[in-house]
Design an enzyme around this catalytic site. Sequence first.
Site, PDB file in Angstrom:
ATOM      1  N   ARG A   1      11.153 -11.495  -2.257  1.00 16.80           N
ATOM      2  CA  ARG A   1      10.822 -11.537  -0.836  1.00 16.80           C
ATOM      3  C   ARG A   1      11.515 -12.675  -0.077  1.00 16.80           C
ATOM      4  O   ARG A   1      12.015 -12.458   1.033  1.00 16.80           O
ATOM      5  CB  ARG A   1       9.303 -11.615  -0.657  1.00 16.80           C
ATOM      6  CG  ARG A   1       8.575 -10.352  -1.112  1.00 16.80           C
ATOM      7  CD  ARG A   1       9.097  -9.129  -0.383  1.00 16.80           C
ATOM      8  NE  ARG A   1       8.425  -7.896  -0.792  1.00 16.80           N
ATOM      9  CZ  ARG A   1       9.009  -6.898  -1.440  1.00 16.80           C
ATOM     10  NH1 ARG A   1      10.292  -6.986  -1.765  1.00 16.80           N
ATOM     11  NH2 ARG A   1       8.338  -5.813  -1.765  1.00 16.80           N
TER      12      ARG A   1
ATOM     13  N   ASP B   1       2.788  -9.769   0.227  1.00 18.03           N
ATOM     14  CA  ASP B   1       4.136  -9.778   0.788  1.00 18.03           C
ATOM     15  C   ASP B   1       4.171 -10.208   2.248  1.00 18.03           C
ATOM     16  O   ASP B   1       5.145 -10.822   2.699  1.00 18.03           O
ATOM     17  CB  ASP B   1       4.783  -8.400   0.634  1.00 18.03           C
ATOM     18  CG  ASP B   1       5.277  -8.156  -0.778  1.00 18.03           C
ATOM     19  OD1 ASP B   1       5.347  -9.130  -1.553  1.00 18.03           O
ATOM     20  OD2 ASP B   1       5.602  -7.002  -1.110  1.00 18.03           O
TER      21      ASP B   1
ATOM     22  N   SER C   1       2.851   3.095  -5.231  1.00 19.34           N
ATOM     23  CA  SER C   1       3.562   2.082  -4.468  1.00 19.34           C
ATOM     24  C   SER C   1       4.432   1.317  -5.453  1.00 19.34           C
ATOM     25  O   SER C   1       3.925   0.635  -6.347  1.00 19.34           O
ATOM     26  CB  SER C   1       2.570   1.141  -3.779  1.00 19.34           C
ATOM     27  OG  SER C   1       3.265   0.103  -3.116  1.00 19.34           O
TER      28      SER C   1
END
Length: 480
Positions: free
Chosen positions: A172, A201, A253
Site C-alpha cells: 500500500r 487499507d 476479496s
Amino acid sequence: MAHMQVTSSSAKPLTPVPIRECKLGAKASEFGGVAFVHHSTTRNLSQSCKTRAIQAVVASDKETDATTGTKERGLKGKLNKVVLAYSGGLDTSVIVPWLRENYGCEVVCFTADVGQGISELEGLEAKAKASGACELVVKDLTEEFVKDYVYPCLRAGAVYERKYLLGTSMARPVIAKAMVDVAKEVGADAVAHGCTGKGNDQVRFELTFFALNPDLQVVAPWREWDITGREDAIEYAKKHNIPVPVTKKSIYSRDRNLWHLSHEGDILEDPANEPKKDMYMMSVDPEDAPDKPEYVEIGIVSGLPVSINGKTLSPATLLSTLNDIGGRHGIGRIDMVENRLVGMKSRGVYETPGGTILSVACRELESLTLDREAIQFKDTMALKYAELVYAGRWFDPLRESMDAFMERISETSTGSVRVKLYKGSVVVASRKSEYSLYREDISSFESGDIYDQADAAGFIKLYGLPMRVRAMLEKDMGKK
C-alpha cells in the site's frame, strides 16, 4: 515517462454527458505483454484530450463546461481532478462515475503493477473507458516494491501476530507514494481509493498521503455513499453496465502482488470453515506436491537475498523465481485470524511461497552471525517494526529510524542458506557465513584451549547468586 492515449468509448447510455475524448496511442495488448510487466515502464493514457460529447455511463443532469469537459459542481462539492487507485475490480469500477457525479471532477485512474500478474492488468484500458475515466496511468513498481519495501521488512524479520508476512501492508505505501507523484504530474487536487471503512487499507493509503502531500484532499467513497456492501455494488455496476469480475455466487476479496496473494470473504468469513482446495492460486496442495524434495541455496548479503543457487538476480526476479519453486511444493500457506487496526478481528488466507523461503533463510543465517543479545533485541524490535508497517506508518520517522538499526545490525549477515522443500515444509539443510560466530573448536565436547569447562563453576555461582540469596531469606523467615 512514456505517454499513451486512448479513446473514450460509449456504453449503453443513461444521460449524455460531455467528457474528454482521447486518441488511441498504443495497442491494448501492450499492457499485458511480458516486457511491460517485467521492465520499469510508465504508461500514461490520455495526456492531451480533445472535447466532444459522447455517451458516458454516468447519471447526471448537471451542466458541463464545454472547454474542460468537467461539471461545474457535483452533488457533494467541486474538485478539479481526482487520482483514483484503480484495479478494474468491482469497487473502483463503480467509483469512477460516482466521483464524477458527486464531485464534478475529471477522474484519472491509476494502476500500479506490483507483480499481481498479467491477467489483472489486461483489459484495464477498456474498463477505465467504460467507467468514464479521463486518463489511465499504469506504472510498473515491481522492482521498487521488492527492493525498497519487501527487502527492508525481510531484513527486519517483521511478522505480524506470529504469522502474517505483511504482503498487503508493504504494497500500500508504494502504491500511495506513486499516486502522490501522479497527482503532481497531472495537476490533481485530490486522491481517492476504494477501501472500505472497516479495513486496514484505508489507513495505509491515507497516512501515506498525509506524510507525502498533506495538501491533497482525500475522497473515500465507501465512507460516503449509500452502497452498503459488495452485493449492492454488484447491482449498481450491473445497472450502469459497468463490467466487473465477480458474481453474487462467488465473492472472494483477493489482493495479489509479487510477495503474496490474500483471500478474504465468502466462506472464509466463518473461521470454522476450511478453505476450499480450488481457492488457492499460487501454490499446489501440499498433498499433491512432488514426492521428491528440492534443494535451493539462497545467497544473502547484509541481510538481503541476492542469489539463487549461485545465480545473482534482481530483487523482483529472485522473488518471482522462488514463487514458482515454492508454489509447486505447496510452500507458504497461512490461514489466520488477525486483529485489524480498526479493532475487529478478521480471517484471511495467505499464499506466500517465495517469501516464506526467504524468511526462513534470512532468519537462519542470523543464527550464525548475531550473538544472543543482538538476536533478542532485534526480535523485540521486529515486533514493533511489523506493527508500524501493518498500521500504515511506513513513512513514520520511528520506522525509518528502526530501519537504520536493522541495516546496521545486519551488516555481517552475509552467507548462504540451503533449504529443502518438501510437501509444504521448508527445512534448513545447511548454513554458511564467513562472519559466523560459531566455532567448532569451542562448541565441541572435546576440551580446548579457549573454553575451560572448570570455569563454568564460578560462572554458575555468580549467575545464580540472586536465587541463592532469595532462598536463604525464605529459609531464615521460615525459622521465625
